[in-house]
Design a protein around this motif. Structure first.
Motif, PDB file in Angstrom:
ATOM      1  N   CYS A  48      -6.979   7.253   6.330  1.00  0.00           N
ATOM      2  CA  CYS A  48      -7.208   5.398   5.517  1.00  0.00           C
ATOM      3  C   CYS A  48      -5.777   4.855   5.122  1.00  0.00           C
ATOM      4  CB  CYS A  48      -8.104   6.078   4.453  1.00  0.00           C
ATOM      5  SG  CYS A  48      -9.538   6.711   4.357  1.00  0.00           S
ATOM      6  N   SER A  49      -6.183   4.026   4.788  1.00  0.00           N
ATOM      7  CA  SER A  49      -5.120   3.030   3.816  1.00  0.00           C
ATOM      8  C   SER A  49      -5.463   2.808   2.470  1.00  0.00           C
ATOM      9  CB  SER A  49      -4.849   1.449   4.861  1.00  0.00           C
ATOM     10  OG  SER A  49      -5.648   0.625   4.540  1.00  0.00           O
ATOM     11  N   GLY A  50      -4.669   1.874   2.260  1.00  0.00           N
ATOM     12  CA  GLY A  50      -4.447   2.181  -0.101  1.00  0.00           C
ATOM     13  C   GLY A  50      -6.109   1.121  -0.272  1.00  0.00           C
ATOM     14  N   VAL A  70      -4.382   8.912   2.680  1.00  0.00           N
ATOM     15  CA  VAL A  70      -4.073   8.220   3.304  1.00  0.00           C
ATOM     16  C   VAL A  70      -3.078   7.377   3.016  1.00  0.00           C
ATOM     17  CG1 VAL A  70      -4.860   5.989   0.494  1.00  0.00           C
ATOM     18  CG2 VAL A  70      -5.885   8.135   0.824  1.00  0.00           C
ATOM     19  N   TYR A  71      -3.101   6.013   4.107  1.00  0.00           N
ATOM     20  CA  TYR A  71      -1.461   5.781   3.921  1.00  0.00           C
ATOM     21  C   TYR A  71      -1.416   4.559   2.882  1.00  0.00           C
ATOM     22  CZ  TYR A  71       1.373   3.562   8.192  1.00  0.00           C
ATOM     23  OH  TYR A  71       2.354   2.342   8.411  1.00  0.00           O
ATOM     24  N   GLY A  72      -1.235   5.477   2.186  1.00  0.00           N
ATOM     25  CA  GLY A  72      -0.962   4.826   0.572  1.00  0.00           C
ATOM     26  C   GLY A  72      -0.908   5.032  -0.565  1.00  0.00           C
ATOM     27  N   THR A  73      -0.669   4.491  -1.786  1.00  0.00           N
ATOM     28  CA  THR A  73      -0.709   5.343  -3.133  1.00  0.00           C
ATOM     29  C   THR A  73      -2.021   5.133  -3.616  1.00  0.00           C
ATOM     30  OG1 THR A  73       1.545   3.871  -3.501  1.00  0.00           O
ATOM     31  CG2 THR A  73       0.109   4.831  -5.360  1.00  0.00           C
ATOM     32  N   GLY A  74      -2.493   4.021  -3.270  1.00  0.00           N
ATOM     33  CA  GLY A  74      -3.772   3.657  -4.242  1.00  0.00           C
ATOM     34  C   GLY A  74      -5.030   4.204  -3.097  1.00  0.00           C
ATOM     35  N   TYR A  75      -6.265   4.894  -3.808  1.00  0.00           N
ATOM     36  CA  TYR A  75      -6.583   5.339  -3.281  1.00  0.00           C
ATOM     37  C   TYR A  75      -8.899   4.790  -3.730  1.00  0.00           C
ATOM     38  CZ  TYR A  75      -5.331   9.158  -6.428  1.00  0.00           C
ATOM     39  OH  TYR A  75      -5.273   9.206  -7.707  1.00  0.00           O
ATOM     40  N   GLY A 229      -0.733  -4.513  -7.712  1.00  0.00           N
ATOM     41  CA  GLY A 229      -1.835  -3.623  -8.309  1.00  0.00           C
ATOM     42  C   GLY A 229      -2.767  -3.694  -6.990  1.00  0.00           C
ATOM     43  N   ARG A 230      -3.810  -4.144  -7.010  1.00  0.00           N
ATOM     44  CA  ARG A 230      -4.579  -4.423  -6.512  1.00  0.00           C
ATOM     45  C   ARG A 230      -5.405  -5.780  -7.222  1.00  0.00           C
ATOM     46  NH1 ARG A 230      -3.874  -1.603  -3.549  1.00  0.00           N
ATOM     47  NH2 ARG A 230      -4.717   0.514  -2.886  1.00  0.00           N
ATOM     48  N   GLY A 231      -6.148  -5.969  -6.009  1.00  0.00           N
ATOM     49  CA  GLY A 231      -6.643  -7.576  -6.785  1.00  0.00           C
ATOM     50  C   GLY A 231      -7.987  -7.080  -7.965  1.00  0.00           C
ATOM     51  N   PRO A 276       0.840 -12.410   1.600  1.00  0.00           N
ATOM     52  CA  PRO A 276      -0.924 -11.354   2.086  1.00  0.00           C
ATOM     53  C   PRO A 276      -0.286  -9.562   1.848  1.00  0.00           C
ATOM     54  CG  PRO A 276       0.417 -11.991   3.570  1.00  0.00           C
ATOM     55  CD  PRO A 276       1.329 -12.615   2.739  1.00  0.00           C
ATOM     56  N   HIS A 277      -0.414  -9.478   1.205  1.00  0.00           N
ATOM     57  CA  HIS A 277      -0.037  -7.942   0.564  1.00  0.00           C
ATOM     58  C   HIS A 277       0.668  -6.876   1.531  1.00  0.00           C
ATOM     59  CE1 HIS A 277      -2.789  -3.901  -0.431  1.00  0.00           C
ATOM     60  NE2 HIS A 277      -1.549  -3.804  -0.593  1.00  0.00           N
ATOM     61  N   VAL A 278       2.359  -7.841   1.275  1.00  0.00           N
ATOM     62  CA  VAL A 278       3.192  -7.360   1.991  1.00  0.00           C
ATOM     63  C   VAL A 278       3.818  -6.510   1.453  1.00  0.00           C
ATOM     64  CG1 VAL A 278       3.038  -9.348   3.986  1.00  0.00           C
ATOM     65  CG2 VAL A 278       4.295  -9.233   1.745  1.00  0.00           C
ATOM     66  N   GLY A 279       3.552  -5.639   0.147  1.00  0.00           N
ATOM     67  CA  GLY A 279       4.416  -5.122  -0.639  1.00  0.00           C
ATOM     68  C   GLY A 279       4.918  -3.818  -0.037  1.00  0.00           C
ATOM     69  N   SER A 280       3.953  -3.106   0.408  1.00  0.00           N
ATOM     70  CA  SER A 280       5.035  -1.691   1.010  1.00  0.00           C
ATOM     71  C   SER A 280       5.155  -2.686   2.772  1.00  0.00           C
ATOM     72  CB  SER A 280       3.412  -1.005   0.822  1.00  0.00           C
ATOM     73  OG  SER A 280       2.846  -1.289   1.366  1.00  0.00           O
ATOM     74  N   ALA A 281       5.220  -3.732   3.101  1.00  0.00           N
ATOM     75  CA  ALA A 281       5.349  -3.960   4.453  1.00  0.00           C
ATOM     76  C   ALA A 281       6.454  -3.947   5.051  1.00  0.00           C
ATOM     77  CB  ALA A 281       4.103  -4.690   4.811  1.00  0.00           C
TER      78      ALA A 281
HETATM   79  C1  8YV Z   1      -0.384   0.013   1.754  1.00  0.00           C
HETATM   80  C2  8YV Z   1      -1.614  -0.321  -0.799  1.00  0.00           C
HETATM   81  O1  8YV Z   1       0.575   0.242   1.577  1.00  0.00           O
HETATM   82  O2  8YV Z   1      -0.650   1.375  -0.420  1.00  0.00           O
HETATM   83  C3  8YV Z   1      -1.221   0.924  -1.605  1.00  0.00           C
HETATM   84  O3  8YV Z   1      -2.281   1.293  -1.743  1.00  0.00           O
HETATM   85  O4  8YV Z   1      -2.531  -0.972  -1.234  1.00  0.00           O
HETATM   86  C4  8YV Z   1      -0.267  -1.001   0.293  1.00  0.00           C
HETATM   87  O5  8YV Z   1       0.936  -0.782  -0.083  1.00  0.00           O
HETATM   88  C5  8YV Z   1      -1.621  -0.473   2.416  1.00  0.00           C
HETATM   89  O6  8YV Z   1      -3.187  -0.707   1.659  1.00  0.00           O
HETATM   90  C6  8YV Z   1      -1.774  -0.225   4.054  1.00  0.00           C
HETATM   91  O7  8YV Z   1      -1.676   1.141   4.317  1.00  0.00           O
END
Ligand code: 8YV
Length: 319
Positions: A48-50, A70-75, A229-231, A276-281
Protein backbone atom coordinates in the motif's frame (compact mmCIF):
# COMPACT_ATOMS: atom_id res chain seq x y z
CA UNK A 1 2.76 -16.10 -4.80
CA UNK A 2 0.36 -13.23 -5.56
CA UNK A 3 1.11 -9.65 -4.49
CA UNK A 4 -1.62 -7.01 -4.59
CA UNK A 5 -0.40 -3.46 -5.20
CA UNK A 6 -2.96 -1.13 -3.66
CA UNK A 7 -1.81 2.37 -4.53
CA UNK A 8 -2.20 5.09 -7.15
CA UNK A 9 1.24 6.47 -6.25
CA UNK A 10 3.83 6.18 -9.06
CA UNK A 11 6.26 3.35 -8.20
CA UNK A 12 9.83 3.25 -9.48
CA UNK A 13 10.38 0.66 -12.23
CA UNK A 14 13.20 -1.01 -10.30
CA UNK A 15 10.82 -1.38 -7.34
CA UNK A 16 8.13 -2.93 -9.53
CA UNK A 17 10.70 -5.28 -11.10
CA UNK A 18 11.79 -6.44 -7.65
CA UNK A 19 8.17 -7.10 -6.64
CA UNK A 20 7.58 -9.03 -9.89
CA UNK A 21 10.63 -11.15 -9.13
CA UNK A 22 8.97 -12.16 -5.84
CA UNK A 23 5.63 -13.15 -7.31
CA UNK A 24 2.70 -12.37 -9.57
CA UNK A 25 1.72 -8.72 -9.06
CA UNK A 26 -1.45 -6.79 -9.89
CA UNK A 27 -2.59 -3.23 -9.25
CA UNK A 28 -5.92 -3.24 -7.43
CA UNK A 29 -7.30 -0.37 -9.49
CA UNK A 30 -6.35 -2.08 -12.74
CA UNK A 31 -7.75 -5.55 -11.97
CA UNK A 32 -10.63 -6.46 -14.32
CA UNK A 33 -13.78 -7.49 -12.44
CA UNK A 34 -13.53 -11.04 -13.80
CA UNK A 35 -10.04 -11.49 -12.25
CA UNK A 36 -10.43 -9.34 -9.12
CA UNK A 37 -12.14 -11.83 -6.78
CA UNK A 38 -9.76 -14.65 -7.68
CA UNK A 39 -6.64 -12.49 -7.28
CA UNK A 40 -7.82 -11.14 -3.91
CA UNK A 41 -8.60 -14.70 -2.78
CA UNK A 42 -5.01 -15.78 -3.52
CA UNK A 43 -2.97 -12.70 -2.56
CA UNK A 44 -0.55 -13.27 0.33
CA UNK A 45 1.09 -9.83 0.33
CA UNK A 46 -0.28 -6.33 -0.21
CA UNK A 47 1.79 -3.23 -0.93
CA UNK A 48 0.00 0.00 0.00
CA UNK A 49 1.01 3.64 0.03
CA UNK A 50 0.60 6.14 2.83
CA UNK A 51 -2.76 7.24 1.52
CA UNK A 52 -4.13 3.80 0.57
CA UNK A 53 -7.38 2.49 1.95
CA UNK A 54 -7.40 -1.17 3.01
CA UNK A 55 -10.61 -1.46 5.02
CA UNK A 56 -12.06 -4.57 6.66
CA UNK A 57 -14.33 -5.19 3.66
CA UNK A 58 -11.34 -5.47 1.33
CA UNK A 59 -9.30 -7.54 3.79
CA UNK A 60 -12.17 -10.03 4.27
CA UNK A 61 -11.90 -10.76 0.53
CA UNK A 62 -8.23 -11.71 1.05
CA UNK A 63 -8.25 -14.85 3.26
CA UNK A 64 -4.61 -15.73 2.50
CA UNK A 65 -3.23 -12.24 3.28
CA UNK A 66 -0.29 -12.39 5.70
CA UNK A 67 1.57 -9.07 5.27
CA UNK A 68 0.67 -5.50 4.36
CA UNK A 69 3.71 -3.33 3.65
CA UNK A 70 3.05 0.41 3.51
CA UNK A 71 5.24 2.40 1.12
CA UNK A 72 4.99 5.44 3.37
CA UNK A 73 4.88 6.60 6.98
CA UNK A 74 1.14 6.94 7.55
CA UNK A 75 -1.16 3.91 7.64
CA UNK A 76 -4.43 5.45 8.80
CA UNK A 77 -6.29 3.84 5.93
CA UNK A 78 -5.44 0.31 7.05
CA UNK A 79 -8.04 -1.60 9.14
CA UNK A 80 -5.65 -2.46 11.99
CA UNK A 81 -8.31 -4.17 14.12
CA UNK A 82 -8.97 -6.68 11.32
CA UNK A 83 -5.22 -7.19 10.94
CA UNK A 84 -4.78 -7.73 14.69
CA UNK A 85 -7.62 -10.28 14.80
CA UNK A 86 -6.23 -12.25 11.86
CA UNK A 87 -2.53 -11.90 12.70
CA UNK A 88 -1.79 -9.92 9.52
CA UNK A 89 1.48 -8.02 9.90
CA UNK A 90 1.55 -4.36 8.86
CA UNK A 91 4.79 -2.47 8.25
CA UNK A 92 5.53 1.11 7.25
CA UNK A 93 8.68 3.07 6.38
CA UNK A 94 9.28 5.25 9.48
CA UNK A 95 11.90 7.98 9.33
CA UNK A 96 13.27 7.34 5.85
CA UNK A 97 11.52 10.38 4.38
CA UNK A 98 11.86 12.71 7.34
CA UNK A 99 14.36 15.09 5.72
CA UNK A 100 12.33 15.68 2.57
CA UNK A 101 8.99 16.06 4.33
CA UNK A 102 10.59 18.41 6.86
CA UNK A 103 12.15 20.43 4.01
CA UNK A 104 8.67 20.68 2.48
CA UNK A 105 7.19 21.98 5.73
CA UNK A 106 9.97 24.57 6.07
CA UNK A 107 9.60 25.63 2.43
CA UNK A 108 5.83 26.05 2.80
CA UNK A 109 6.30 28.10 5.98
CA UNK A 110 9.04 30.28 4.48
CA UNK A 111 6.98 30.95 1.35
CA UNK A 112 3.83 31.72 3.35
CA UNK A 113 5.67 34.06 5.75
CA UNK A 114 7.65 35.91 3.10
CA UNK A 115 4.88 35.58 0.43
CA UNK A 116 7.37 34.63 -2.29
CA UNK A 117 4.72 33.09 -4.62
CA UNK A 118 2.75 36.36 -4.50
CA UNK A 119 5.98 38.31 -5.08
CA UNK A 120 6.73 36.14 -8.11
CA UNK A 121 3.25 36.84 -9.48
CA UNK A 122 3.90 40.56 -8.83
CA UNK A 123 6.76 40.44 -11.33
CA UNK A 124 5.10 38.09 -13.81
CA UNK A 125 2.00 40.30 -13.98
CA UNK A 126 4.04 43.45 -14.64
CA UNK A 127 2.78 44.99 -11.40
CA UNK A 128 6.36 45.68 -10.29
CA UNK A 129 6.58 48.34 -12.99
CA UNK A 130 3.91 50.24 -11.10
CA UNK A 131 4.59 49.42 -7.43
CA UNK A 132 6.90 47.68 -5.00
CA UNK A 133 5.79 44.44 -3.44
CA UNK A 134 4.39 44.75 0.09
CA UNK A 135 6.41 44.02 3.23
CA UNK A 136 6.11 40.48 4.60
CA UNK A 137 6.79 38.57 7.85
CA UNK A 138 10.17 37.19 8.86
CA UNK A 139 10.45 33.46 9.39
CA UNK A 140 13.58 34.20 11.43
CA UNK A 141 12.70 33.89 15.10
CA UNK A 142 9.04 32.95 14.46
CA UNK A 143 7.16 31.28 17.33
CA UNK A 144 6.32 27.96 15.68
CA UNK A 145 4.05 25.30 17.13
CA UNK A 146 4.49 21.76 15.83
CA UNK A 147 1.59 19.32 16.18
CA UNK A 148 3.14 15.84 16.09
CA UNK A 149 6.61 15.09 17.42
CA UNK A 150 7.62 11.86 15.71
CA UNK A 151 10.71 11.54 13.51
CA UNK A 152 9.42 14.09 10.98
CA UNK A 153 8.18 16.52 13.64
CA UNK A 154 11.57 16.43 15.34
CA UNK A 155 13.31 17.06 12.01
CA UNK A 156 11.03 20.04 11.32
CA UNK A 157 11.82 21.43 14.79
CA UNK A 158 15.55 20.89 14.25
CA UNK A 159 15.61 22.61 10.87
CA UNK A 160 13.47 25.58 11.96
CA UNK A 161 15.32 26.14 15.23
CA UNK A 162 18.84 25.72 13.83
CA UNK A 163 18.22 27.15 10.37
CA UNK A 164 15.85 30.03 11.15
CA UNK A 165 16.25 30.52 14.91
CA UNK A 166 12.54 29.81 15.35
CA UNK A 167 11.18 29.39 18.88
CA UNK A 168 9.66 25.90 18.96
CA UNK A 169 6.85 24.44 21.06
CA UNK A 170 4.87 21.26 20.38
CA UNK A 171 1.63 19.35 20.89
CA UNK A 172 1.64 15.55 21.07
CA UNK A 173 -0.06 12.67 22.93
CA UNK A 174 2.75 12.62 25.46
CA UNK A 175 5.48 15.00 26.59
CA UNK A 176 9.00 13.98 25.51
CA UNK A 177 11.15 15.19 28.41
CA UNK A 178 14.42 14.91 26.45
CA UNK A 179 13.35 17.56 23.93
CA UNK A 180 14.46 21.19 24.38
CA UNK A 181 11.01 22.51 23.42
CA UNK A 182 7.98 23.58 25.45
CA UNK A 183 5.18 20.98 25.51
CA UNK A 184 1.47 21.85 25.21
CA UNK A 185 -1.15 19.17 25.89
CA UNK A 186 -3.81 21.46 24.38
CA UNK A 187 -3.68 22.30 20.65
CA UNK A 188 -5.76 25.46 21.04
CA UNK A 189 -3.36 26.83 23.65
CA UNK A 190 -0.40 26.01 21.39
CA UNK A 191 -2.16 27.86 18.55
CA UNK A 192 -2.69 30.88 20.82
CA UNK A 193 1.04 30.95 21.60
CA UNK A 194 2.24 30.35 18.06
CA UNK A 195 2.65 32.62 15.03
CA UNK A 196 2.69 29.48 12.87
CA UNK A 197 1.25 26.00 13.41
CA UNK A 198 2.80 23.05 11.55
CA UNK A 199 0.80 19.82 11.38
CA UNK A 200 2.56 16.45 11.18
CA UNK A 201 0.20 14.32 13.27
CA UNK A 202 -0.95 10.89 12.04
CA UNK A 203 -4.37 10.68 10.40
CA UNK A 204 -7.28 8.61 11.67
CA UNK A 205 -10.33 8.98 13.91
CA UNK A 206 -8.37 10.34 16.90
CA UNK A 207 -7.10 13.37 14.97
CA UNK A 208 -9.97 13.94 12.56
CA UNK A 209 -10.55 17.72 12.15
CA UNK A 210 -8.35 18.38 15.16
CA UNK A 211 -7.79 21.80 13.62
CA UNK A 212 -11.24 23.37 13.75
CA UNK A 213 -12.82 26.84 14.10
CA UNK A 214 -11.56 27.17 17.67
CA UNK A 215 -7.93 26.35 16.84
CA UNK A 216 -7.95 28.59 13.78
CA UNK A 217 -9.38 31.49 15.82
CA UNK A 218 -6.64 30.93 18.42
CA UNK A 219 -3.96 30.99 15.69
CA UNK A 220 -5.25 34.44 14.79
CA UNK A 221 -5.39 36.87 11.86
CA UNK A 222 -1.59 36.86 11.33
CA UNK A 223 -1.27 33.15 12.03
CA UNK A 224 -0.01 30.65 9.42
CA UNK A 225 -1.17 27.03 9.16
CA UNK A 226 1.10 24.45 7.50
CA UNK A 227 -0.06 20.86 6.91
CA UNK A 228 2.30 18.09 5.74
CA UNK A 229 0.56 15.32 7.71
CA UNK A 230 -2.91 14.33 6.56
CA UNK A 231 -5.72 16.35 5.04
CA UNK A 232 -8.12 14.87 7.60
CA UNK A 233 -6.40 16.86 10.36
CA UNK A 234 -8.03 20.10 9.18
CA UNK A 235 -11.71 21.03 8.91
CA UNK A 236 -11.39 22.37 5.37
CA UNK A 237 -14.65 24.32 5.47
CA UNK A 238 -13.52 26.06 8.67
CA UNK A 239 -10.17 26.88 7.05
CA UNK A 240 -11.81 28.36 3.95
CA UNK A 241 -14.12 30.43 6.16
CA UNK A 242 -11.12 31.73 8.16
CA UNK A 243 -9.16 32.56 5.00
CA UNK A 244 -12.13 34.38 3.43
CA UNK A 245 -12.77 36.32 6.66
CA UNK A 246 -9.06 37.11 7.11
CA UNK A 247 -9.20 35.59 10.60
CA UNK A 248 -6.10 33.59 9.66
CA UNK A 249 -3.03 34.93 7.87
CA UNK A 250 -2.56 32.12 5.34
CA UNK A 251 -1.85 28.45 4.87
CA UNK A 252 0.56 26.09 3.17
CA UNK A 253 -0.89 22.66 2.45
CA UNK A 254 0.67 19.52 0.95
CA UNK A 255 -2.22 17.24 1.96
CA UNK A 256 -5.99 17.46 1.52
CA UNK A 257 -9.13 15.69 2.71
CA UNK A 258 -10.12 14.26 -0.68
CA UNK A 259 -6.94 14.11 -2.75
CA UNK A 260 -6.55 14.86 -5.63
CA UNK A 261 -9.84 16.81 -5.55
CA UNK A 262 -10.27 20.00 -3.53
CA UNK A 263 -12.79 22.81 -3.05
CA UNK A 264 -12.70 25.58 -5.67
CA UNK A 265 -12.70 28.15 -2.84
CA UNK A 266 -9.30 26.84 -1.72
CA UNK A 267 -7.88 26.80 -5.25
CA UNK A 268 -8.72 30.46 -5.80
CA UNK A 269 -7.61 31.60 -2.33
CA UNK A 270 -4.65 33.99 -2.81
CA UNK A 271 -3.25 33.24 0.66
CA UNK A 272 -3.32 29.46 0.29
CA UNK A 273 -0.10 27.88 -1.01
CA UNK A 274 -0.97 24.40 -2.27
CA UNK A 275 1.23 21.44 -3.23
CA UNK A 276 0.08 18.05 -4.65
CA UNK A 277 1.25 15.79 -1.77
CA UNK A 278 4.91 15.94 -2.79
CA UNK A 279 6.49 15.97 0.67
CA UNK A 280 8.21 12.61 0.20
CA UNK A 281 8.18 12.67 -3.61
CA UNK A 282 11.92 12.69 -4.20
CA UNK A 283 14.12 10.00 -5.74
CA UNK A 284 16.01 9.81 -2.46
CA UNK A 285 12.99 9.28 -0.20
CA UNK A 286 11.03 7.04 -2.53
CA UNK A 287 14.06 4.79 -3.14
CA UNK A 288 14.58 4.56 0.62
CA UNK A 289 10.89 3.75 1.12
CA UNK A 290 10.91 1.08 -1.59
CA UNK A 291 14.06 -0.47 -0.10
CA UNK A 292 12.39 -0.60 3.32
CA UNK A 293 9.28 -2.26 1.84
CA UNK A 294 11.37 -4.90 0.09
CA UNK A 295 13.46 -5.57 3.20
CA UNK A 296 10.25 -6.22 5.15
CA UNK A 297 8.87 -8.55 2.48
CA UNK A 298 12.11 -10.55 2.20
CA UNK A 299 12.52 -10.76 5.98
CA UNK A 300 8.92 -11.97 6.26
CA UNK A 301 9.28 -14.59 3.52
CA UNK A 302 12.53 -15.90 5.00
CA UNK A 303 11.60 -16.15 8.68
CA UNK A 304 8.12 -14.79 9.23
CA UNK A 305 9.35 -11.63 10.92
CA UNK A 306 9.44 -7.98 9.83
CA UNK A 307 11.81 -5.03 10.27
CA UNK A 308 9.40 -2.15 10.82
CA UNK A 309 6.15 -3.57 12.21
CA UNK A 310 3.74 -0.79 13.19
CA UNK A 311 3.69 -0.31 16.98
CA UNK A 312 -0.03 -1.08 17.39
CA UNK A 313 0.61 -4.71 16.34
CA UNK A 314 3.83 -5.42 18.25
CA UNK A 315 2.01 -6.96 21.24
CA UNK A 316 -0.43 -9.12 19.27
CA UNK A 317 2.24 -10.35 16.87
CA UNK A 318 4.92 -10.53 19.60
CA UNK A 319 7.61 -9.02 17.39
C1 8YV B 1 3.64 8.73 0.92
C2 8YV B 1 2.50 9.75 2.80
O1 8YV B 1 4.96 8.71 0.62
O2 8YV B 1 4.24 8.58 3.85
C3 8YV B 1 3.05 8.93 3.91
O3 8YV B 1 2.26 8.66 4.84
O4 8YV B 1 1.43 10.19 2.84
C4 8YV B 1 3.32 10.02 1.60
O5 8YV B 1 4.44 10.75 1.97
C5 8YV B 1 2.79 8.63 -0.32
O6 8YV B 1 1.53 8.27 0.10
C6 8YV B 1 3.35 7.60 -1.30
O7 8YV B 1 3.27 6.32 -0.72
Amino acid sequence: MRILINTLAPLQQWFLDELKALGETAFLHKLPAIKRAEFLQDAVLMVCSGGSRADAELLKKMPKLKLITVYGTGYDGIALDECRQRGIAVTNTPGVMKEDVADTACALLLNCARRFPQAYRHIKSGAWLKSSFELSTSLHGMRTGIAGMGAIGKEIARKLSLGFSCEIAYFARHEQKDLPYCFFNDLTKLASWAQALVLILPGGKNTFHIVNDEVLKALGPEGLLINVGRGSLVDTRALIKALDAHTIGGCGLDVFEREPCMPAELLRQERALLLPHVGSATLYSRDAMATCVLENIKEFLQNGRTKTLVPQLKESLQQ
